[in-house]
Design a protein around this motif. Structure first.
Motif, mmCIF file in Angstrom:
data_model
loop_
_atom_site.group_PDB
_atom_site.id
_atom_site.type_symbol
_atom_site.label_atom_id
_atom_site.label_comp_id
_atom_site.label_asym_id
_atom_site.label_seq_id
_atom_site.Cartn_x
_atom_site.Cartn_y
_atom_site.Cartn_z
ATOM 1 N N SER A 171 0.861 -1.241 -0.124
ATOM 2 C CA SER A 171 0.041 0.000 -0.141
ATOM 3 C C SER A 171 0.764 1.148 -0.098
ATOM 4 C CB SER A 171 -1.057 -0.075 1.324
ATOM 5 O OG SER A 171 -0.332 0.137 2.381
ATOM 6 N N ARG A 172 0.448 2.392 -0.723
ATOM 7 C CA ARG A 172 1.019 3.541 -0.904
ATOM 8 C C ARG A 172 0.148 4.708 -0.622
ATOM 9 N NH1 ARG A 172 2.392 7.637 -4.451
ATOM 10 N NH2 ARG A 172 0.979 6.562 -6.085
ATOM 11 N N ALA A 173 0.661 5.532 0.413
ATOM 12 C CA ALA A 173 -0.448 6.600 0.768
ATOM 13 C C ALA A 173 0.361 7.994 0.803
ATOM 14 C CB ALA A 173 -1.001 6.203 2.104
ATOM 15 N N LEU B 217 -5.036 6.730 0.388
ATOM 16 C CA LEU B 217 -4.497 5.495 0.342
ATOM 17 C C LEU B 217 -4.497 5.296 -1.395
ATOM 18 C CD1 LEU B 217 -5.159 2.141 1.972
ATOM 19 C CD2 LEU B 217 -3.993 2.374 -0.135
ATOM 20 N N ASP C 230 -2.528 3.625 -3.450
ATOM 21 C CA ASP C 230 -2.324 2.328 -3.964
ATOM 22 C C ASP C 230 -2.377 1.072 -3.135
ATOM 23 O OD1 ASP C 230 -1.374 3.392 -6.730
ATOM 24 O OD2 ASP C 230 0.397 3.859 -5.984
ATOM 25 N N LEU C 231 -3.228 0.361 -3.456
ATOM 26 C CA LEU C 231 -3.393 -0.994 -2.674
ATOM 27 C C LEU C 231 -3.339 -2.146 -3.688
ATOM 28 C CD1 LEU C 231 -3.903 -2.361 0.033
ATOM 29 C CD2 LEU C 231 -6.283 -2.128 -0.594
ATOM 30 N N GLY D 36 -4.966 -7.557 1.945
ATOM 31 C CA GLY D 36 -5.359 -6.193 1.650
ATOM 32 C C GLY D 36 -5.886 -5.332 2.934
ATOM 33 N N LEU E 187 -3.104 -4.477 5.250
ATOM 34 C CA LEU E 187 -2.264 -3.235 4.694
ATOM 35 C C LEU E 187 -3.015 -2.097 4.768
ATOM 36 C CD1 LEU E 187 -1.242 -5.048 1.157
ATOM 37 C CD2 LEU E 187 0.449 -4.141 3.124
ATOM 38 N N ILE E 188 -4.440 -2.233 4.868
ATOM 39 C CA ILE E 188 -5.068 -0.913 5.013
ATOM 40 C C ILE E 188 -4.874 -0.645 6.525
ATOM 41 C CG2 ILE E 188 -7.395 -0.039 4.968
ATOM 42 C CD1 ILE E 188 -7.941 -1.650 2.570
ATOM 43 N N THR F 270 -1.413 0.708 7.304
ATOM 44 C CA THR F 270 -1.444 2.198 6.502
ATOM 45 C C THR F 270 -2.170 3.226 7.445
ATOM 46 O OG1 THR F 270 -1.109 1.257 4.433
ATOM 47 C CG2 THR F 270 -1.857 3.476 4.636
ATOM 48 N N LEU G 70 -9.884 6.374 -0.279
ATOM 49 C CA LEU G 70 -9.134 5.728 -1.419
ATOM 50 C C LEU G 70 -10.069 5.642 -2.664
ATOM 51 C CD1 LEU G 70 -10.628 2.697 -2.082
ATOM 52 C CD2 LEU G 70 -8.961 2.086 -0.291
#
Length: 116
Positions: A42-44, A54, A56-57, A69, A72-73, A76, A88
């Motif tokens: 994940s990218r935030a 957020l 990218d997941l 997933g 990851l959320i 993040t 997101l």
């Protein structure tokens, strides 16, 4: 990872310089690994105070439906801080996933598209 998760369909997967810049300027990057093999990311972007986008997941197709997933959320959001609202934009194929993990749908989102 982008190709293995289908995220490459909506990201500049062939532009390594742009991907590098995307990662370097992210505020939070969380990864999931299986025996050292990258299976999720994940990218935030966040201000660590009020909001966290957020952007990218991605979870490898072979590892989906295992809670990666969702974790990851959670990680993040925790890194961004409990005072932030995590936001997101769902990929069309993933829209049904987010309500199942407790996320609320927002009805108004506005954007200015990329010029290139």
């Amino acid at each position: 990872m982008l190709v293995a998760s289908t995220l490459a369909e909506r990201r500049p997967a062939g532009d390594l310089a742009r991907l590098d810049k995307m990662l370097r300027h992210a505020d939070v990057v969380v990864t999931a690994r299986d025996a050292g093999h990258l299976v999720g990311v994940s990218r935030a972007v966040t201000d660590f105070s009020y909001c966290c986008y957020l952007s990218d997941l991605a979870v490898d197709i072979d590892y989906q439906r295992q809670g990666i997933g969702k974790r990851l959320i959670e990680e993040t959001h925790a890194a961004a801080g409990e005072t932030t609202t995590l936001i997101l934009v769902a990929a069309p194929a993933a829209e049904a996933y987010y309500p199942r993990i407790g996320m609320q749908r927002l009805t108004s989102c506005w954007a200015i598209p990329r010029k290139r």
